[in-house]
Design a protein around this motif. Structure first.
Motif, short mmCIF file in Angstrom:
data_model
loop_
_atom_site.label_atom_id
_atom_site.label_comp_id
_atom_site.label_asym_id
_atom_site.label_seq_id
_atom_site.Cartn_x
_atom_site.Cartn_y
_atom_site.Cartn_z
N LEU A 124 2.30 1.65 -3.46
CA LEU A 124 1.26 2.04 -4.42
C LEU A 124 0.92 3.52 -4.29
CD1 LEU A 124 -0.90 1.21 -6.56
CD2 LEU A 124 -2.45 0.87 -4.64
N ILE A 129 0.84 -1.21 0.00
CA ILE A 129 0.00 0.00 0.00
C ILE A 129 0.87 1.24 0.00
CG2 ILE A 129 -1.61 1.35 1.41
CD1 ILE A 129 -2.87 -1.36 2.23
N THR A 154 1.58 6.27 -7.14
CA THR A 154 0.37 6.74 -7.82
C THR A 154 -0.33 7.77 -6.94
OG1 THR A 154 -0.91 4.87 -6.96
CG2 THR A 154 0.08 4.60 -9.12
N VAL A 164 -12.23 -2.61 -7.05
CA VAL A 164 -12.03 -3.77 -7.92
C VAL A 164 -11.85 -5.04 -7.08
CG1 VAL A 164 -10.48 -4.82 -9.62
CG2 VAL A 164 -11.10 -2.41 -9.82
N LYS A 165 -11.11 -4.94 -5.97
CA LYS A 165 -10.94 -6.08 -5.06
C LYS A 165 -12.29 -6.54 -4.52
CE LYS A 165 -10.45 -5.41 -1.00
NZ LYS A 165 -10.67 -5.33 0.39
N SER A 186 -5.88 5.85 -6.52
CA SER A 186 -5.59 4.55 -7.13
C SER A 186 -5.84 3.42 -6.14
CB SER A 186 -4.15 4.49 -7.61
OG SER A 186 -3.93 5.46 -8.60
N LEU A 187 -5.50 3.65 -4.89
CA LEU A 187 -5.76 2.66 -3.85
C LEU A 187 -7.27 2.46 -3.69
CD1 LEU A 187 -4.61 0.83 -1.61
CD2 LEU A 187 -4.81 2.78 -0.08
N ASN A 188 -8.04 3.53 -3.77
CA ASN A 188 -9.49 3.44 -3.67
C ASN A 188 -10.06 2.63 -4.83
OD1 ASN A 188 -12.15 3.80 -3.05
ND2 ASN A 188 -12.10 6.02 -3.07
N VAL A 189 -9.59 2.89 -6.04
CA VAL A 189 -10.06 2.15 -7.21
C VAL A 189 -9.69 0.67 -7.07
CG1 VAL A 189 -9.80 1.86 -9.70
CG2 VAL A 189 -10.03 4.15 -8.74
N ALA A 190 -8.47 0.41 -6.63
CA ALA A 190 -8.04 -0.97 -6.43
C ALA A 190 -8.92 -1.66 -5.39
CB ALA A 190 -6.59 -1.02 -6.01
N GLY A 191 -9.32 -0.93 -4.35
CA GLY A 191 -10.20 -1.50 -3.33
C GLY A 191 -11.57 -1.86 -3.88
#
Length: 88
Positions: A31, A28, A35, A46-47, A39-44
């Motif tokens: 990341l 994290i 970025t 998608v997860k 980006s972490l929020n978007v990845a979350g």
């Protein structure tokens, strides 16, 4: 003898989980450093989609239309925010 064995197994599991959590925090950190927090929020999001899909396929967990629409709205909001941030 059995109690000692289970305590060692539990300590091993605890250390394994702690190490995995540490690696997650490092990932994290890297990341966000490369970025952005967005980006972490978007990845979350998608997860969450992947976990819901796996849960629905493997465990046959019910997924309602309302839940799907809610995740689509959340993802759309994050994408729009990202777009607005990049064009500003």
């Amino acid at each position: 003898l059995e109690i000692t064995h289970s305590v060692h197994a539990s300590a091993g599991i605890l250390l394994g989980n702690a190490f995995t959590a540490f690696l997650l925090n490092v990932a994290i950190y890297l990341l966000i450093g490369r970025t952005s927090a967005l980006s972490l929020n978007v990845a979350g999001v998608v997860k969450d989609w992947i976990l819901i899909g796996i849960s629905a396929l493997i465990f046959e967990a019910p997924v309602t239309t309302t839940q799907i629409i809610g995740y689509l709205i959340a993802f759309g909001g994050v994408c729009y925010y990202n777009y607005a941030k990049l064009t500003a």
